[in-house]
Design an enzyme around this catalytic site. Structure first.
Site, short mmCIF file in Angstrom:
data_model
loop_
_atom_site.label_atom_id
_atom_site.label_comp_id
_atom_site.label_asym_id
_atom_site.label_seq_id
_atom_site.Cartn_x
_atom_site.Cartn_y
_atom_site.Cartn_z
N THR A 355 -38.85 34.92 14.99
CA THR A 355 -38.94 33.81 14.04
C THR A 355 -40.28 33.13 14.28
O THR A 355 -40.94 33.39 15.27
CB THR A 355 -37.76 32.83 14.29
OG1 THR A 355 -36.55 33.55 14.28
CG2 THR A 355 -37.68 31.74 13.25
N GLY A 436 -33.90 32.19 17.72
CA GLY A 436 -32.45 32.20 17.82
C GLY A 436 -31.90 30.89 18.34
O GLY A 436 -32.46 29.81 18.13
#
Length: 534
Positions: A355, A436
């Site tokens: 991410t 996460g």
């Protein structure tokens, strides 16, 4: 100073700063940075992904959320994989199948939301032309990006039991291999130049036709034909009908600051809950990094994760008791249990995915904290388009009738928490991170480090960090052995990394005006990029 941009990619941070210098606002800079991040980290984020964006508009004194989460395709059925699932990975909670169906390939893909989300954001708050904000990313894709240690580690970091390694992921489709393998047939190495001309042409089409070109135009037609021909669950209607969601942020408080973060299925409620639990303890009276400090923070993390595992879901499909989770009453309940020694920890934990994040603040006080992602990328590239798709299907529960079970149109839960702290109605601290559920712990500690321990943003994202979801405390190598011994004596299981900057601890990013001066900090655990626009 015109503003500050912080993100993990130095070249993307520079793009954002250049937009500020040209007279753009924080919203323009965030958009340009995000598009550049897609090119510079094409397995971390991209057009085929999703995200959550938190903004503060100084002229009106208002803040809001734009959530553009991936949603399951309309061909998904809740029980379709139940009998074939081999369990879940012990260190990430990903669903396991012999054929990797939820991890790589077309069956792992959910309906992308990033173009629609960024398009809505631009229409609402952008001041510069859409095409001008995409132009720097197009130029970078054509010129070629320098492969950084952060990008190279994405491919090497996939290896874990039950999960395909980076080379297997890239080779999942012939087009992904053609675009993202070195011409010599190997992975790109640190220092190599990777050119992405197909991605550049796709971005040019998006720049010319607007975000609807991706979801409803000829580009969307190409995407849908490819997905349909290869067994994806996403239909042409799913792509065309996709709508990002606008909402107010969740609101809590900590030490006299108003805390605003994202609603479910994001984890803002979990972060607010952690802060409000810790408000019952005087952390500033403790030595930073001491056993008592780590003990309290870990227990607050673990307690909030008990509630996250029990209650968090997509509000469209599940009853999520958000008001209870962010209530002072719930925080007091957990604080009392921690004080009395009753709290014993939770039962689940899930480390990071791939991410990225960006924070921007300008001189007028406009602010953005945005997290966007591909999951860990499906290894799927539509011929000629150059970008990867998400693999968000792996985070659904393949067992029906659970809060995070798969269903058509449903978003899966996420650890993303783009957060702002406000004083007297104005943002004074922006924080967020990729990675996460470790996002939550990294963001939490960055806030604590500034507010309770008086650290600068650089210090706040650099000092030793921990992560806990209830089963044990994960620490970096820089936590002293004497502290580890004390923590174990307190009843904790402690897992100490061999790395001083453990990559899985997530890469926190912070901008602060506390103390009167705008300053930024980018986490050194990744390819740290922080730029001041003068």
């Amino acid at each position: 100073m015109k503003g500050v941009v912080v993100c993990p990619q130095p070249r993307a941070a520079e793009v954002g700063a250049e937009i500020l210098e040209k007279g753009g606002n924080a919203f323009d800079a965030a958009l340009a940075t995000a598009f550049s991040q897609m090119v510079n980290d094409p397995f971390m984020c991209g057009l085929g992904g999703m995200g959550t964006l938190h903004y503060f508009h100084a002229a009106t004194g208002t803040s809001g959320m734009i959530d553009f989460y991936n949603r399951a395709g309309s061909k998904v059925r809740p029980d379709m994989w139940e009998k074939d699932c081999k369990g879940r990975t012990p260190i990430s909670g990903y669903s396991l199948f012999d054929d990797f169906r939820s991890e790589i390939g077309y069956t792992a893909v959910m309906t992308p939301g990033t173009p629609a989300g960024l398009g809505l954001f631009h229409a609402k708050l952008g001041s510069m032309p859409w095409a001008d904000l995409i132009a720097p990313a197009i130029a970078q894709a054509n010129e070629g990006i320098l492969v950084t240690p952060n990008l190279a580690s994405v491919w090497s970091g996939y290896a874990q039991p039950g999960i395909p390694d980076g080379l297997t992921r890239i080779r999942k489709t012939a087009e992904c291999a053609r675009v993202y393998l070195h011409p010599e047939g190997r992975l790109f190495k640190v220092g190599d130049v990777m050119r992405l001309p197909d991605y550049a042409r796709t971005l040019e089409r998006l720049a010319k036709g607007g975000w609807r070109e991706f979801h409803q135009g000829a580009l969307g037609d190409e995407i849908a034909r490819d997905l349909q021909a290869n067994g994806a669950f996403v239909t042409r209607e799913d792509l065309a009908d996709y709508q990002p969601e606008e909402s107010a942020p969740l609101v809590g408080s900590y030490r006299g600051y108003e805390v605003r973060s994202n609603p479910p299925p994001g984890s803002g409620a979990t972060l607010i809950e952690m802060l409000q639990i810790l408000e019952h303890f005087d952390l500033s009276a403790l030595d930073h990094g001491s056993a008592r400090h780590i003990d309290l923070v870990a227990r607050a993390m673990g307690a909030a994760h008990v509630d996250r595992n029990a209650y968090l879901g997509d509000p469209r499909f599940a009853d999520v008791p958000t008001d209870m989770l962010i209530s002072k009453k719930r925080a007091a309940y957990w604080a009392d249990r921690i004080k009395s020694g009753q709290y014993a920890g939770g039962q689940e934990e899930a480390p990071p995915g791939c991410t990225t994040h960006v924070c921007v603040m300008d001189a007028e006080g406009n602010a953005v904290s945005m997290t966007h992602t591909l999951g860990t990328a499906a290894g799927v590239v539509t011929p000629g388009l150059g970008f990867n798709y998400n693999n968000s299907m792996k985070l659904f529960d393949p067992v029906p009738n659970k809060k995070n079970s798969m269903a058509p149109g449903k978003a899966r839960t996420t650890g993303m928490v783009p957060t702002m702290l406000l004083k007297d109605g104005k943002p004074v601290l922006l924080a967020g991170a990729p990675g996460g559920s470790v996002i939550i712990s990294a963001t939490l500690q960055s806030i604590l480090n500034v507010v309770d321990f008086g650290m600068s943003p650089v210090e706040a994202v650099t000092v030793p960090r921990i992560h806990c979801e209830g089963l044990g405390i994960h620490t970096e190598a820089t936590v002293p052995r004497s502290v580890i011994k004390e923590l174990r004596a307190l009843g904790h299981t402690v897992h100490q990394s061999a790395h001083s900057f453990e990559p899985s601890m997530s890469r926190a990013h912070v901008i602060s005006t506390i103390g009167g001066r705008m300053r930024g900090g980018a986490d050194p655990r990744g390819g740290a990029g922080v730029v001041y626009a003068r």
